[in-house]
Design an enzyme around this catalytic site. Sequence first.
Site, PDB file in Angstrom:
ATOM      1  N   ASP A   1      -4.455  -3.131   4.874  1.00  0.00           N
ATOM      2  CA  ASP A   1      -4.999  -2.695   6.159  1.00  0.00           C
ATOM      3  C   ASP A   1      -6.517  -2.639   6.185  1.00  0.00           C
ATOM      4  OD1 ASP A   1      -5.421  -0.561   4.528  1.00  0.00           O
ATOM      5  OD2 ASP A   1      -4.149   0.842   5.614  1.00  0.00           O
TER       6      ASP A   1
ATOM      7  N   ASP B   1      -8.731  -5.368   1.336  1.00  0.00           N
ATOM      8  CA  ASP B   1      -7.467  -6.074   1.076  1.00  0.00           C
ATOM      9  C   ASP B   1      -7.544  -7.556   1.401  1.00  0.00           C
ATOM     10  OD1 ASP B   1      -6.031  -3.760   0.275  1.00  0.00           O
ATOM     11  OD2 ASP B   1      -5.819  -3.178   2.376  1.00  0.00           O
TER      12      ASP B   1
ATOM     13  N   ASP C   1       0.843  -1.194   0.000  1.00  0.00           N
ATOM     14  CA  ASP C   1       0.000   0.000   0.000  1.00  0.00           C
ATOM     15  C   ASP C   1       0.878   1.243   0.000  1.00  0.00           C
ATOM     16  OD1 ASP C   1      -2.396  -1.284   0.028  1.00  0.00           O
ATOM     17  OD2 ASP C   1      -2.619  -1.278   2.197  1.00  0.00           O
TER      18      ASP C   1
END
Length: 1006
Positions: free
Chosen positions: A726, A730, A420
């Site tokens: 997170d 995901d 990310d």
Amino acid sequence: MSSFSLASLEPLQSPLHARPTLSQPINRWRTAFVTIYCSRALLSFYKNSLTHKKDTVVSRHSSFFVVDLKLDNNSKIDQTTLNDLVKEKNVGGLKNIGGIRGVASNLETNVEFGIRADSFFHFVVEAFKDLTIFILLGCASLSLAFGIKQHGIKEGWYDGGSIFVAIFLVIAVSAISNFKQNRQFDKLSKVSNNIQVDVVRAGRRQQISVFDIVVGDVVCLKIGDQVPADGLFLDGHSLQVDESSMTGESEHVEVNCSHPFLVSGTKVADGYARMLVTSVGMNTTWGAMMSSINRDTNEQTPLQARLNKLTSSIGKVGLAVAFLVLVVLLVRYFTRYTEDENGNREFNGSKTKADDIVNAVVEIVAAAVTIIVVAIPEGLPLAVTLTLAYSMKRMMADQAMVRKLSACETMGSATTICTDKTGTLTMNQMKVTKFWLGEESFATDVHSSIAPCILDLVHEGVALNTTGSVYRPPLGSEIEFSGSPTEKAILSWSVFELNMEMEQMKEGCTMLFVEAFNSQKKRSGVLMRRRVDNTTHMHWKGAAEMILKMCSSYYDASRNIKDMDDCKMLKFEQIIQGMAASSLRCIAFAHKQISEEDNEDGEEHKKLKEDGLTLLGLVGLKDPCRPGAMKAVEDCQNAGVNIKMITGDNVFTAKAIATECGILRPGQDMYSGVVVEGVEFRNYTPEERLEKVENICVMARSSPFDKLLMVECLKQKGHVVAVTGDGTNDAPALKEANIGLSMGIQGTEVAKESLDIVILDDNFTSVATVLKWGRCVYNNIQKFIQFQLTVNVAALVINFVAAVSAGEVPLTAVQLLWVNLIMDTLGALALATEKPTKELMEKPPVGCTEPLITNIMWRNLLAQALYQIAILLTLQFRGESIFGVTDKVNDTLIFNTFVLCQVFNEFNARKLEKKNVFEGIHRNRLFLGIIAITIVLQVVMVEFLKKFADTEKLNWVQWGACIGVAAVSWPIGWIVKWIPVLERPFFSYLKMKKKQGLPLNFSRLF
């Protein structure tokens, strides 16, 4: 095979090697015991072979937590009523006690302000339960009794006493090891299950541990949260719950005032809400269901499984050699080739007594059993356990919590990391640095520069369209903001720069409908009615380019509404791109007043209109890169690991951050295919995706499906993929990846459910640290394999040659037990606890299918093993004449030299390739301590434990000779590392020769 079960059998060799003058009862129990032991050895290998044929079952990690707390005694509703109310979803019963407000009143909960703020001996017993220990205790008792009867208590207790000491030594080592390991995993388990939950107490929204939730608490839920207890819906919007863990149904359940029941263990799929806790711990539906389920902690990692196969294969070789020795010795005996100490033939046909034949056969079988004990490298599984436990502890200190053991190993083989942007590469400390109203930019004095009516609209858009909150302490201390980093940044800016009063804004309106934010829509909207004039308004907030497409007009600073023609649309797109190129996250606010006719069209508002909006303003939020992110990315790239950034931000922000962090080189984004958007990647054909996926460095505006697609493509290309995440979105990619890395601070519980490792500080530097530790685990295991196999090969050959040529083995049972302790427990502790080095991050990743024993390791261990064999066989056959000593002293020289060779070779095993084996040794105090302990104990064994260890004292010259011979291991280790080796694994050549009957995966073991 357990590490102590085999080692614990070695003390039995002492009575098996008893002198021929022992009485007949001793001979009888020796014969019985050898029969039992050989049967158990064969049975254990049979069981192992069956185990390998079964499908491996990997234990699931606990996705639940159970906290048992008692209901407050002051409550007017008993706990059973509350439990049944939620379990049975009894709407009628809820109405009978006054509805949700009635329950809250009985629990003395203010729904606005919440509630008021306020053994080692077990492992010893387990070790005693092993059947082998009972057999050993029985044999030790018999040996002790027979010895005292024949030789008196002064001399007769040595054999039996030695076995008792060996048994308790094995039990102590096993119990201490298991006890420490269990404590370590318990600590990690507590940290893993200690979920933080948002609650409202004393009017203040705060985070507490899930273990601290009590009945009556008001809990705030958002997308991705796991419902921590049973409870009732208080208020919220668009709340949908995934109850598949309870019901098995994949359909999401909508929870609202008409269906207010929330069950622990379920997950929030959409929306947000506040709930009133009615049951916690074992009283919850989930707790009752899980109370009878035991968590399986005996997880076996892939590396452990491979090492068990290796142990089994070497064990079979040992069995074959032992059987060959048995046949050769029996043939030699019965063909009259063996002689006793006086030179007489031991077997003379019918003239030989039956007792003498039994004694001789028992001695022969004992020699064969000794070879089996020496051959099996039972310390390998222990070494893996120690390495993983040590690495997990150190990784915890380095801000990484391992939840799945196999991830430690797999991470060392990772070839690609998909990461990310927000919070991982950046600091996740958002701050509003730019505000555009119309075509004007404002940096300071925003409040005084904007028309009051426009300011009110911005206040409404911020205060009402958010999942965050503002808490103003009564004593005038610092204002507290809660929510996501983006929400907190916008709320902070609105309070301090725009003088927004959030509570006042909420009290002045009524919320009609909320469309919650999620990662697919990338926007959220609210429909509200002002109480002052009863007008209805709609506010949208979200990704700037998406909100812009929904607008047909815009406000300027003077409250004028202007049309959004193509020229103005292009102008705003350029403003957004300019902010994005400066690494700013762009958020847009839009507004629309709903006419009375439109407001009365439908009975319910199920969807907000997404066109004809008026642009209120653009906000640019700066999230600086983490200081160590660029260095961590560079380290990973130098280690042969590709870094790919997958983000929901627009392509310009993504490129700016990727360049700043070193994922993109300046100008690299100009190359075709290096930077793509999610929709572009999604629309590729499967063949195009596979062709282009390796070149992609940045994917912007990605959806959860795009992330999952990339992981699947990379795995199809043969990559070992690690994914950081997170959010709830995901979870699919985290599950699909070889290693799932979840963020511990911002990560949702749904994301953490899918992970293998939690990055506690949400920092990419910690991801690079995990990669380094993963490689260290694999490297440490290889060091220990090289060390132990050197001992195994040398001991096997020495005992085989000595047994066939002289009819006896040079090392006694107690001596072999000591050697095994050096190899297994002490050797594993010394080599398995080496810390990561820089060299580990300068090599390419190790493939999951590559052999455990490389050609380099074969070169090193064979050189050392051949040297040890040559020296010890020379001592075996020529030692007495060379040193002019007795047979007993010569056996002690052999034992002492053999042990010291392992001590010196332990230094060689520290570095598989580097010639300087002493580099960094001063930083590994545990290694130096273990070496010192080994040497001290060896001196004690030789000099002071004559009866126990069956040794003789050595003089200074003899000690010097032993040390000098063993020290030659160092120059040999240095010389052989100059010899080049083939890159192709040695045993892979055997795969082509199926005629030899070798299994196709044999090379993977070696």
